[in-house]
Structure formats: structure tokens, C-alpha cells
Design an enzyme around this catalytic site. Structure first.
Site, PDB file in Angstrom:
ATOM      1  N   GLY A  26       2.081   0.725  -5.224  1.00  0.00           N
ATOM      2  CA  GLY A  26       1.852   1.580  -6.385  1.00  0.00           C
ATOM      3  C   GLY A  26       3.219   2.160  -6.643  1.00  0.00           C
ATOM      4  O   GLY A  26       3.857   2.692  -5.742  1.00  0.00           O
ATOM      5  N   THR A  27       3.700   2.056  -7.831  1.00  0.00           N
ATOM      6  CA  THR A  27       5.153   2.067  -7.988  1.00  0.00           C
ATOM      7  C   THR A  27       5.551   2.620  -9.326  1.00  0.00           C
ATOM      8  O   THR A  27       4.755   2.665 -10.250  1.00  0.00           O
ATOM      9  CB  THR A  27       5.616   0.595  -7.930  1.00  0.00           C
ATOM     10  OG1 THR A  27       5.454   0.134  -6.616  1.00  0.00           O
ATOM     11  CG2 THR A  27       7.051   0.412  -8.340  1.00  0.00           C
TER      12      THR A  27
END
Lengths: 238, 289
Positions: A39-40
């Protein structure tokens, strides 16, 4: 030739439509149980003379931060880099394949490969295996033909050349900020780097799956400047 | 027995007896006879020429007029063409066995399409030449296959480097890049003529200022083919030309029949004028005595 598992079937297309919510992919439900996700927030901007790429450094499995200083920036060739988001394993596999094909291609053509070529290879792999992968990638770099360029290769395997590319679970929160900053005009190297740090900081403060430090690479014809900005030096946040 | 009979037809220095049955056999003096025989098939066919100009590549093939073969053949049909585009910026001209060459053209089209699908760019002529030479070479080392009896000239433009290049792939599988090249019946005399044209205003072929333009080259190539016809007294021959140049927008295209016809007219006139000059010189020499 490229790694081809299955072509897209009508059944899998329906599954995709079901899982997408308001146009944004729901990363958490698409990861397999226990799978490590990135998750970025990732971002890339071309400027006159090169490209700036930046990413946060949080890797999460559920609510546990598996790595708070992860490196989401991968080098595909001397002056071509890519940013990873989605499933960490899928992205690593893709990066390895593209690196391999790109290095062979560079020998065949006898000159540094173009960013466009790297992006196309990435696109081909993502598109042909879209039902098996969860990977959103940004390819950016410098080549003698197109100079600095950035390509966004999101989940389905589109390949979009863009003046600025953002991706990852943190990106929806910063579309407004990035749009308004870009509307102010073209950026030079310092401005592009500052914008990447600012936007990624904002995303990190609002997205639970993004955080840690900001890693950046500035790619020009002369080389790559690879740095990180520690959590205490972020322009905005926590 | 069959091979001995076969060899008596050729006035060759060494006999291939026993070592020329398939390409997977070397002769004791290190030759692969089947590949050499394949080249013979090309040597006996119509002349193909290619020239690298300052602003592009021009290729040209002489072929028998369809009417000379049969009145029932349709003129200018795609089926009788010897110059074919294989991608937007690359094209092939061929000579030798037409049926073999057609397969090479098809393969080149596949390679170009496959490259575009994989890498997103148009295939550079260098890569196309590499792929074609590897393909042709493959057929020179199988017992169950025979080599291609055709030579292809690859004229192409690399869109990214913005450079044009000319390659020639022979039945053995070698491919070289040329300033000017010739294959087929008239290759010996044409090679001399090509050198004359390319060196006409520069000291060496490697100098960066190539003076011949594509427009000029069309006329010069027509002249070379016309010279061959005059020598051999063969009138049943027509020309096909293709080019990739600034004029064609850097796309490979067949040169229009009007331009080719005008070039032939110019060529005939130029040859006549040169002959008259020679006659005048001879007359002058006679008068001195």
C-alpha cells in the site's frame, strides 16, 4: 517472448468490476490472506533534462507494518527506473522479467534502451497476466531519444505516457494537490524534487498504508542521484 | 551416381561428389555445397540493386515482363512484385527463386509486427536484418531442409536514431550493411557502376558527405539496369523500385511507375549521349592519324 499465463476471460473481467469501488482498486481485499502488500504512494515527474521518481517506504500485511524503510524503487536499466505498488511479490517478479528482457534488448539494438520500450514490456506482462497480478507500476527514466519521460502502467495493463504520474493507495488523496501544483507551470529539477517530496508527504499523512521515509531518484543523462528524506525531514506531516 | 551426373553440368573447379547432398555436410575443403548451389540460383536470376543515398535508400529489381512469360498474366499485379514493404519504415527487395523469397517477405512482416507488439517501437533495420539472417541461416544446417534460393535487400529507416540503412541477406545467412550492393545476373558490372556513382564526388565511401540524393539514385539505378539490357540485348525486362527517403516521408514505398518510366527514358538518352561522345572521340583519334 513475454511470459504469458492466461488471456483475460469474461468471468475474470466481471470479478474485476465487482471489486473496484468508485474507480479505485481496493487493495486490501485483492491481496491474498497473509500476502505482503505495498500500500503505497509513488510519484514521478519528468523535467527538462531528466526525471524525478519518489516513493514512500511502508510495507504492510494487514495492520502490521512489515517494513518501514522498504525500497520501492527498482532499477530496470542504467537510466530507467520503476516504482512499485500493489503486491510486493508481483511487482518484484515483473521487475525481474523486464530487467531481463530489457538487458537483452539493449544488446540487440546496441544502444541504451528507451523508457518507452521498458514501459511497453511492463505493459505487455501486466496486461497478458492481468487476472493473476495485482501490480501498479510507474516507469520513468532518461533516454537519448525522448529525453525524460514517465509512463504509468496501472492495474489492468494500460500504458499511459504522462506529464506527471502518481500511483498506489495514497495517490487518490493527492490528485488535487498535484493538479494544482502542475497547473502553475513546468518544473525544473529542484522544483520537481520539491513537489515529489511535498505530495508524497501529504499522501503519507492521510493514507494508513503509506508512511516511513521518502526515497527519491533523480535521473539525468549524466547519472542517477539516489537519496532518501527521513521521517523527521518531511515537508508535511505527520 | 546422381551427384556425379549433377556435377558434370557445372564447370566448377572442385567436384561436390558425395558432399553436396544436404546442407548438414561439410566437404573436405570446408565448403557447404548446398549453400553455394543456393547462391547459384540467385546468380542466375534478375539483378537487384540497392544504394544508400544522402537522404534515403533506393532499391531496384529487374524482372521479366509478365507478358514475356504469358499473355494471360495480369500486369502490375501484387503477386508479381519483387519489392515489398514489411513495416512502415522497412521494405524488402529480392531476387532468386520468387517462391522462396515470398516466404522471406512473410517472415519479415511477422518479425516486424512481433517487434512492435513487444517493444512498442518500429523495428530498426539493423534488428530486422539480424532476424532475417538468423532465419535464413537456420535453413543451412538441417538435413531435412534446404537453403533459401533468394537474396533479400533490406531498406529501412530507424525512427528513433533517425538513420537510414541498407542491408543484404544472402542464402548463406550472412547479412552486411552496404553503401551500395547488387545481386543476381548483372551484379559484377553493377557493382562497378555503383562504386562510380557513390564515389563521384567524395574521396572515400566512409566519408560522411554522401552526395547522391534519392531522386538522383532512381535515375542512376535505372541507367545501370538499362546498360545491362543493352549488353544482353534483352528487351523483355521491366523495373521495380522502392525507396525510403525524405521524399516518401521516411515510409517505405514503391516508387511510382511514372517516376520509374521517366528515369528509364532519361537513362536511355544518357546512354546514347555517352555512346555518341565515345564515337566522337574515336573519330577525332582517327582524324589525327
Amino acid at each position: 517472448s513475454t511470459h504469458n499465463i492466461h488471456t483475460n476471460t469474461p468471468k475474470t473481467m466481471m470479478q474485476h468490476q465487482h471489486q473496484h469501488h468508485a474507480g479505485h482498486p481496493n487493495y486490501e481485499s485483492q491481496l491474498k490472506p497473509g500476502e505482503v502488500g505495498t500500500g503505497t504512494t509513488i510519484m514521478a515527474i519528468p523535467f527538462d533534462g531528466g526525471v524525478v521518481l519518489g516513493a514512500d517506504s511502508r510495507v504492510s500485511t494487514g495492520v502490521y507494518v512489515a517494513n518501514r524503510v522498504c525500497d520501492k524503487i527498482a532499477q530496470l536499466h542504467d537510466n530507467i527506473w520503476c516504482l512499485r505498488s500493489g503486491s510486493a511479490s508481483d511487482c518484484q517478479a515483473l521487475t525481474d522479467y523486464v530487467k531481463h528482457y530489457l538487458s537483452q534488448h539493449a544488446i540487440d539494438v546496441g544502444r541504451p534502451p528507451m523508457v518507452k520500450t521498458a514501459a511497453y514490456l511492463m505493459k505487455r506482462l501486466v496486461y497478458e497476466n492481468k487476472d493473476k497480478l495485482l501490480a501498479g507500476v510507474i516507469v520513468g527514466g532518461w533516454d537519448p531519444v525522448e529525453k525524460g519521460s514517465v509512463y504509468n502502467v496501472p492495474l489492468g495493463g494500460a500504458c499511459l505516457k504522462m506529464p506527471v504520474a502518481i500511483g498506489g493507495s495514497g495517490s487518490p488523496f493527492i490528485y488535487g494537490l498535484v493538479d494544482s501544483e502542475m497547473a502553475k507551470g513546468p518544473k525544473d529539477k529542484a522544483e520537481a524534487l520539491a513537489l515529489v517530496k511535498k505530495a508524497v508527504s501529504h499522501a503519507m499523512s492521510r493514507d494508513g498504508s503509506s508512511g516511513g521515509i521518502i526515497r527519491t531518484v533523480v535521473v539525468t543523462s549524466t547519472g542517477n542521484e539516489y537519496e532518501y528524506t527521513s521521517g523527521s525531514d518531511l515537508p508535511y506531516g505527520p | 551416381q546422381q551427384s556425379i551426373k549433377h556435377n558434370k553440368q557445372y564447370k566448377m573447379a572442385s567436384s561436390g561428389s558425395g558432399y553436396d547432398l544436404n546442407p548438414s555436410t561439410f566437404s573436405p575443403d570446408g565448403r557447404i555445397f548446398q549453400v553455394e548451389y543456393a547462391s547459384k540460383a540467385v546468380d542466375n536470376a534478375g539483378t537487384a540493386l540497392g544504394i544508400q543515398c544522402s537522404d534515403g535508400i533506393v532499391v531496384c529489381v529487374e524482372k521479366p515482363k509478365p507478358t514475356a512469360i504469358s499473355k494471360m498474366l495480369v500486369q502490375h499485379s501484387m503477386t508479381s512484385k519483387r519489392v515489398h514493404p514489411v513495416s512502415q519504415h522497412c521494405g524488402l527487395a529480392f531476387t532468386g527463386l520468387a517462391s522462396d523469397a515470398r516466404q522471406l517477405v512473410n517472415r519479415a512482416k511477422e518479425e516486424a509486427a512481433n517487434y512492435k507488439d513487444t517493444y512498442g517501437s518500429e523495428i530498426p533495420p539493423k534488428i530486422l536484418a539480424d532476424r532475417m539472417s538468423a532465419y535464413v541461416h537456420y535453413f543451412t544446417l538441417h538435413g531435412s531442409l534446404r537453403p533459401f534460393g533468394a537474396t533479400t535487400l533490406i531498406a529501412g529507416y530507424d525512427v528513433d536514431l533517425k538513420e537510414h540503412a541498407l542491408y543484404m541477406v544472402e542464402p548463406s545467412g550472412v547479412a552486411y550493411q552496404y553503401h551500395g550492393c547488387a545481386a543476381g545476373k548483372g551484379r559484377q558490372s553493377c557493382k562497378t557502376e555503383l562504386e562510380k556513382v557513390l564515389l563521384s564526388s567524395q574521396t572515400s565511401l566512409e566519408s560522411t558527405t554522401v552526395s547522391v540524393t534519392s531522386q538522383e539514385a532512381v535515375k542512376q539505378l535505372a541507367r545501370m539496369i538499362q546498360l545491362l539490357q543493352e549488353d544482353s540485348n534483352n528487351k523483355d525486362v521491366e523495373l521495380e523500385m522502392g525507396w525510403v527517403c525524405a521524399e516518401s516521408g521516411w515510409n517505405f514505398a514503391r516508387v511510382g511507375t511514372t517516376i520509374v518510366d521517366e528515369a528509364l527514358v532519361w537513362a536511355k538518352a544518357d546512354i546514347e549521349a555517352a555512346e555518341e561522345e565515345d564515337d566522337d572521340e574515336d573519330d577525332e583519334n582517327d582524324m589525327e592519324e
